[in-house]
Write a protein that holds these residues in place. Structure first.
Motif, PDB file in Angstrom:
ATOM      1  N   LEU A 124       0.825  -1.194   0.000  1.00  0.00           N
ATOM      2  CA  LEU A 124       0.000   0.000   0.000  1.00  0.00           C
ATOM      3  C   LEU A 124       0.867   1.255   0.000  1.00  0.00           C
ATOM      4  N   ALA A 125       0.373   2.283  -0.653  1.00  0.00           N
ATOM      5  CA  ALA A 125       1.088   3.554  -0.657  1.00  0.00           C
ATOM      6  C   ALA A 125       1.079   4.148   0.741  1.00  0.00           C
ATOM      7  N   LEU A 126       2.067   5.002   1.028  1.00  0.00           N
ATOM      8  CA  LEU A 126       2.134   5.657   2.333  1.00  0.00           C
ATOM      9  C   LEU A 126       1.017   6.680   2.494  1.00  0.00           C
ATOM     10  N   ARG A 127       0.571   7.256   1.398  1.00  0.00           N
ATOM     11  CA  ARG A 127      -0.512   8.231   1.404  1.00  0.00           C
ATOM     12  C   ARG A 127      -1.727   7.590   0.749  1.00  0.00           C
ATOM     13  N   PRO A 128      -2.933   8.057   1.060  1.00  0.00           N
ATOM     14  CA  PRO A 128      -4.116   7.491   0.413  1.00  0.00           C
ATOM     15  C   PRO A 128      -4.119   7.829  -1.068  1.00  0.00           C
ATOM     16  N   PRO A 129      -4.791   7.030  -1.870  1.00  0.00           N
ATOM     17  CA  PRO A 129      -4.838   7.317  -3.310  1.00  0.00           C
ATOM     18  C   PRO A 129      -5.700   8.527  -3.614  1.00  0.00           C
TER      19      PRO A 129
ATOM     20  N   ASP B 134      -9.994  18.766  -4.203  1.00  0.00           N
ATOM     21  CA  ASP B 134      -8.663  19.295  -3.933  1.00  0.00           C
ATOM     22  C   ASP B 134      -8.043  19.925  -5.165  1.00  0.00           C
ATOM     23  N   LEU B 135      -8.502  19.500  -6.335  1.00  0.00           N
ATOM     24  CA  LEU B 135      -7.964  20.029  -7.586  1.00  0.00           C
ATOM     25  C   LEU B 135      -9.034  19.871  -8.657  1.00  0.00           C
ATOM     26  N   VAL B 136      -9.172  20.892  -9.515  1.00  0.00           N
ATOM     27  CA  VAL B 136     -10.020  20.801 -10.704  1.00  0.00           C
ATOM     28  C   VAL B 136      -9.125  21.028 -11.916  1.00  0.00           C
ATOM     29  N   VAL B 137      -9.098  20.038 -12.795  1.00  0.00           N
ATOM     30  CA  VAL B 137      -8.267  20.080 -14.002  1.00  0.00           C
ATOM     31  C   VAL B 137      -9.177  20.275 -15.208  1.00  0.00           C
ATOM     32  N   THR B 138      -8.808  21.176 -16.105  1.00  0.00           N
ATOM     33  CA  THR B 138      -9.512  21.304 -17.379  1.00  0.00           C
ATOM     34  C   THR B 138      -8.588  20.838 -18.490  1.00  0.00           C
ATOM     35  N   LYS B 139      -9.173  20.195 -19.488  1.00  0.00           N
ATOM     36  CA  LYS B 139      -8.383  19.643 -20.586  1.00  0.00           C
ATOM     37  C   LYS B 139      -9.179  19.741 -21.885  1.00  0.00           C
TER      38      LYS B 139
ATOM     39  N   TRP C 190      -9.755  12.090   1.961  1.00  0.00           N
ATOM     40  CA  TRP C 190      -8.747  11.695   0.974  1.00  0.00           C
ATOM     41  C   TRP C 190      -8.822  12.616  -0.244  1.00  0.00           C
ATOM     42  N   PRO C 191      -7.751  12.711  -1.032  1.00  0.00           N
ATOM     43  CA  PRO C 191      -7.710  13.681  -2.132  1.00  0.00           C
ATOM     44  C   PRO C 191      -8.647  13.333  -3.289  1.00  0.00           C
ATOM     45  N   VAL C 192      -9.376  14.345  -3.732  1.00  0.00           N
ATOM     46  CA  VAL C 192     -10.316  14.224  -4.850  1.00  0.00           C
ATOM     47  C   VAL C 192      -9.898  15.196  -5.948  1.00  0.00           C
ATOM     48  N   VAL C 193      -9.804  14.676  -7.169  1.00  0.00           N
ATOM     49  CA  VAL C 193      -9.502  15.492  -8.350  1.00  0.00           C
ATOM     50  C   VAL C 193     -10.686  15.385  -9.304  1.00  0.00           C
ATOM     51  N   LEU C 194     -11.245  16.520  -9.701  1.00  0.00           N
ATOM     52  CA  LEU C 194     -12.282  16.547 -10.725  1.00  0.00           C
ATOM     53  C   LEU C 194     -11.661  17.035 -12.024  1.00  0.00           C
ATOM     54  N   VAL C 195     -11.992  16.345 -13.112  1.00  0.00           N
ATOM     55  CA  VAL C 195     -11.461  16.695 -14.434  1.00  0.00           C
ATOM     56  C   VAL C 195     -12.640  17.060 -15.335  1.00  0.00           C
ATOM     57  N   ARG C 196     -12.490  18.150 -16.082  1.00  0.00           N
ATOM     58  CA  ARG C 196     -13.558  18.615 -16.980  1.00  0.00           C
ATOM     59  C   ARG C 196     -13.009  18.773 -18.389  1.00  0.00           C
ATOM     60  N   HIS C 197     -13.783  18.303 -19.360  1.00  0.00           N
ATOM     61  CA  HIS C 197     -13.364  18.404 -20.757  1.00  0.00           C
ATOM     62  C   HIS C 197     -13.909  19.686 -21.387  1.00  0.00           C
ATOM     63  N   ASP C 198     -13.009  20.464 -21.975  1.00  0.00           N
ATOM     64  CA  ASP C 198     -13.373  21.663 -22.726  1.00  0.00           C
ATOM     65  C   ASP C 198     -13.299  21.320 -24.208  1.00  0.00           C
ATOM     66  N   SER C 199     -14.423  20.943 -24.803  1.00  0.00           N
ATOM     67  CA  SER C 199     -14.402  20.506 -26.195  1.00  0.00           C
ATOM     68  C   SER C 199     -14.274  21.683 -27.156  1.00  0.00           C
TER      69      SER C 199
ATOM     70  N   ASP D 159       3.034  14.289  -2.683  1.00  0.00           N
ATOM     71  CA  ASP D 159       3.547  12.959  -2.324  1.00  0.00           C
ATOM     72  C   ASP D 159       2.518  11.859  -2.536  1.00  0.00           C
ATOM     73  N   LEU D 160       1.741  11.983  -3.612  1.00  0.00           N
ATOM     74  CA  LEU D 160       0.727  10.989  -3.943  1.00  0.00           C
ATOM     75  C   LEU D 160       1.255  10.081  -5.053  1.00  0.00           C
ATOM     76  N   SER D 161       1.285   8.798  -4.783  1.00  0.00           N
ATOM     77  CA  SER D 161       1.854   7.841  -5.741  1.00  0.00           C
ATOM     78  C   SER D 161       0.821   6.871  -6.283  1.00  0.00           C
ATOM     79  N   GLU D 162      -0.440   7.031  -5.873  1.00  0.00           N
ATOM     80  CA  GLU D 162      -1.496   6.099  -6.280  1.00  0.00           C
ATOM     81  C   GLU D 162      -2.727   6.886  -6.702  1.00  0.00           C
ATOM     82  N   VAL D 163      -3.360   6.442  -7.804  1.00  0.00           N
ATOM     83  CA  VAL D 163      -4.576   7.073  -8.289  1.00  0.00           C
ATOM     84  C   VAL D 163      -5.645   6.021  -8.523  1.00  0.00           C
ATOM     85  N   VAL D 164      -6.873   6.400  -8.263  1.00  0.00           N
ATOM     86  CA  VAL D 164      -8.044   5.593  -8.594  1.00  0.00           C
ATOM     87  C   VAL D 164      -8.821   6.386  -9.637  1.00  0.00           C
ATOM     88  N   ILE D 165      -9.091   5.764 -10.777  1.00  0.00           N
ATOM     89  CA  ILE D 165      -9.694   6.461 -11.907  1.00  0.00           C
ATOM     90  C   ILE D 165     -11.124   5.984 -12.122  1.00  0.00           C
TER      91      ILE D 165
END
Length: 196
Positions: A6-11, A86-91, A52-61, A111-117
């Motif tokens: 397990l990672a030292l930090r939560p995913p 914790d973070l909002v990413v646009t792509k 635990w850390p949450v990242v929201l991703v939004r698509h800009d078409s 220091d996050l080494s694990e992601v859940v998608i």
């Protein structure tokens, strides 16, 4: 869930493109996995409850007429995502790692080494993000039943169902780029059970 260190930090939970525009069946066609939204909501609730850390991703078409065009109602996040992030990413491309702000820099800086998608769509932005996460060295978990996709037509004209495309994504990713799991595994034990 297979046994593994397990990672030292939560995913970080990376929730991809859960936007209102994907509800437009006339534009996208027939989807699969009607339980997807329920599973995403359950994952978000668990992560937020645990802090635990949450990242929201939004698509800009930039595709003319796309329901995901910035400024259109379909560009907005669906209600199930409401709450702190914790973070909002646009792509404007498939991978969340090619958006703004830079997801890789943010994960490394925290220091996050694990992601859940999870998110939309299984075989496009979710799969592409998982492939890049694996290549960048992240321990990557793909919640297959917290994603959905749409049927497509292959180059030779064969109709490919959304369920088949989802199975192909799971096969492509598992053991190579990611560990493919179901939501119940994340909620009931394994990766999401350890403390900070």
């Amino acid at each position: 869930m297979p046994d593994r260190p397990l990672a030292l930090r939560p995913p970080a939970l990376v929730v991809i493109d859960v936007q209102k525009g994907f509800d437009d069946a006339n534009f996208w066609g027939r989807r699969n996995n009607p339980e997807c939204e329920t599973n995403i909501a359950a994952l978000l609730a668990r992560w937020r409850r645990q802090g635990w850390p949450v990242v929201l991703v939004r698509h800009d078409s930039s595709t003319p007429g796309s329901p995901l065009t910035p400024g259109s109602p379909g560009h907005e996040f669906q209600e199930i995502t409401e709450g702190p992030a914790d973070l909002v990413v646009t792509k404007s491309v498939n991978s969340a790692f090619l958006g703004v702000p830079d997801l890789n820099t943010w994960l490394r800086g925290n220091d996050l080494s694990e992601v859940v998608i999870c998110g939309i769509t299984t075989n496009h932005c979710c799969e592409t993000t998982a492939r890049m996460a694996g290549n960048l060295g992240y321990e990557t978990v793909f919640a297959i039943d917290a994603t959905y996709t749409f049927g497509r037509v292959s180059p030779d004209g064969t109709e490919m169902s959304a369920d088949l495309l989802s199975e192909v994504t799971a096969t492509n990713l598992h053991g190579e780029f990611a560990t493919v799991v179901h939501t119940a595994e994340l909620l009931g034990g394994g990766v999401a059970q350890h403390p900070r």
